[in-house]
Write an enzyme that holds these catalytic residues in place. Structure first.
Site, PDB file in Angstrom:
ATOM      1  N   ARG A 210       0.841  -1.194   0.000  1.00 55.84           N
ATOM      2  CA  ARG A 210       0.000   0.000   0.000  1.00 55.84           C
ATOM      3  C   ARG A 210       0.878   1.246   0.000  1.00 55.84           C
ATOM      4  NH1 ARG A 210      -2.092  -3.669   3.667  1.00 55.84           N
ATOM      5  NH2 ARG A 210      -4.236  -4.381   3.277  1.00 55.84           N
ATOM      6  N   HIS A 306      -2.723   2.773  -5.861  1.00 58.67           N
ATOM      7  CA  HIS A 306      -3.452   1.536  -5.562  1.00 58.67           C
ATOM      8  C   HIS A 306      -3.627   0.681  -6.817  1.00 58.67           C
ATOM      9  CE1 HIS A 306      -5.485  -0.657  -2.394  1.00 58.67           C
ATOM     10  NE2 HIS A 306      -6.431  -0.983  -3.244  1.00 58.67           N
ATOM     11  N   ARG A 309      -0.766  -1.524  -7.136  1.00 59.10           N
ATOM     12  CA  ARG A 309      -0.954  -2.684  -6.248  1.00 59.10           C
ATOM     13  C   ARG A 309      -1.808  -3.736  -6.952  1.00 59.10           C
ATOM     14  NH1 ARG A 309      -1.280  -4.271  -0.708  1.00 59.10           N
ATOM     15  NH2 ARG A 309      -3.334  -4.958   0.004  1.00 59.10           N
TER      16      ARG A 309
END
Length: 356
Positions: A210, A306, A309
């Site tokens: 994160r 994000h 990710r």
């Protein structure tokens, strides 16, 4: 947001809060909740208690004087009136409509209030070992969640992922092609942080951590030989995370210039730094978000950290077909949240078949 600024804003909000909110804050700080989470919750309480005063539910002169009994006696109808107030009030955040704020924003507000009510009715103890009161009106308030299938989410997300060769293609673009279009002045600014920017983006793409976990890394948390980083997960849990080998040269290049470029001293323990008036500081999440948005928009499509990710998770699932492995890499306790990546990979497989 820089930690110093964040703490200043938290202190300002604490000064106007009722005593029981301050107790809640101290309790959650011990869990520990992050300062960022607590700041967001305090903002929601500021919004709620301001409405309590404006609506006349409490006749207190100021927010800090609102008695605990107001929350204890808050009716379901009162809370629904607050929700209607949110729906009809625009400009609470960027996701507004002509009618008011988004359902996501409302759900976030209600989540913060639910946490406070749970603390007051279940978790806290008075001198007799009992909670302050028992009636939790938030348990009677329904929230509307956004209805979307995993397939629909996968379809929306996959266009914003850098899959296959695009992962390293993105890094190569930043390194070699992006600077070619810059003016001399912009190029000078770019070169000051080039190695750092590439190292951060490479780490996000190679580990799936994160944003908060990345910016809070210290030098000691990085083991280049083993390609492992030690991070603090949600809830304060420490975890060791493997990093893909393609990130190693970018991290090495950054470490080679870090001390001289950012004028570090022994007290500067943060892995990723920025210079402000000649003084090194830990880079904040907002700066990384802007940096990722700038480079990604120029490369393909504007994305958030994000999405990087999600990119790692999708690539890892595509290579292993193991939801357990992906969930461990991301720091999730269950594999349920990784179901999304199976749908994205299935779409990729379908596209490959269609091209035959």
């Amino acid at each position: 947001m820089k930690r110093e600024i964040l703490l200043e804003r938290i202190d300002k909000l604490k000064q106007i809060m009722p005593w029981y909110v301050l107790e809640y804050y101290q309790s959650k700080l011990a869990v520990p909740y992050s300062f960022t989470t607590l700041y967001e919750y305090l903002k929601e309480y500021d919004r709620f208690f301001s409405w309590v005063l404006e609506s006349g539910i409490s006749n207190a002169d100021k927010m800090s004087d609102i008695p605990l009994s107001v929350l204890e006696n808050m009716s379901k109808k009162d809370m629904e009136s607050f929700i209607l107030y949110l729906r009809e009030r625009p400009l609470l955040n960027a996701n507004t409509t002509k009618q008011g704020v988004s359902q996501t924003t409302i759900n976030r507000t209600l989540s913060a209030l639910s946490s406070l009510y749970k603390y007051l009715t279940e978790e806290v103890e008075n001198d007799q070992g009992e909670p302050y009161f028992y009636r939790n009106v938030m348990k009677k308030v329904s929230t509307k969640k956004k209805k979307e299938t995993l397939a629909a989410r996968a379809e929306n997300i996959k266009q914003k992922l850098f899959l296959g060769d695009e992962t390293e293609g993105f890094l190569t673009y930043i390194d070699q092609e992006y600077p070619q279009q810059l003016s001399n002045r912009a190029l000078s600014s770019f070169n000051k942080n080039k190695e750092r920017d590439l190292a951060i983006i490479a780490l996000l793409l190679a580990s799936g951590v994160r944003l908060s976990e990345a910016v809070n890394l210290d030098l000691r948390d990085l083991n280049l030989k083993m390609m492992v980083i030690d991070v603090t997960r949600k809830g304060g849990k420490r975890d060791s995370v493997n990093v893909a080998a393609f990130a190693k040269p970018y991290l090495e290049n950054y470490l080679a210039i870090r001390n001289q470029r950012y004028k570090t001293e022994k007290i500067d323990t943060a892995l990723f730094l920025t210079l402000y008036r000649g003084v090194p500081n830990r880079i904040d999440a907002s700066s990384v978000e802007k940096m990722v948005a700038k480079y990604s928009e120029d490369f393909k499509v504007r994305v958030t950290p994000h999405k990087l990710r999600h990119t790692l998770a999708t690539r890892l699932y595509d290579a292993t077909k193991s939801q357990v492995l992906v969930s461990h890499q991301l720091g999730h306790a269950s594999t349920q949240v990784t179901d999304l990546y199976t749908h994205i990979v299935n779409d990729e497989q379908k596209n490959a078949l269609d091209s035959l």
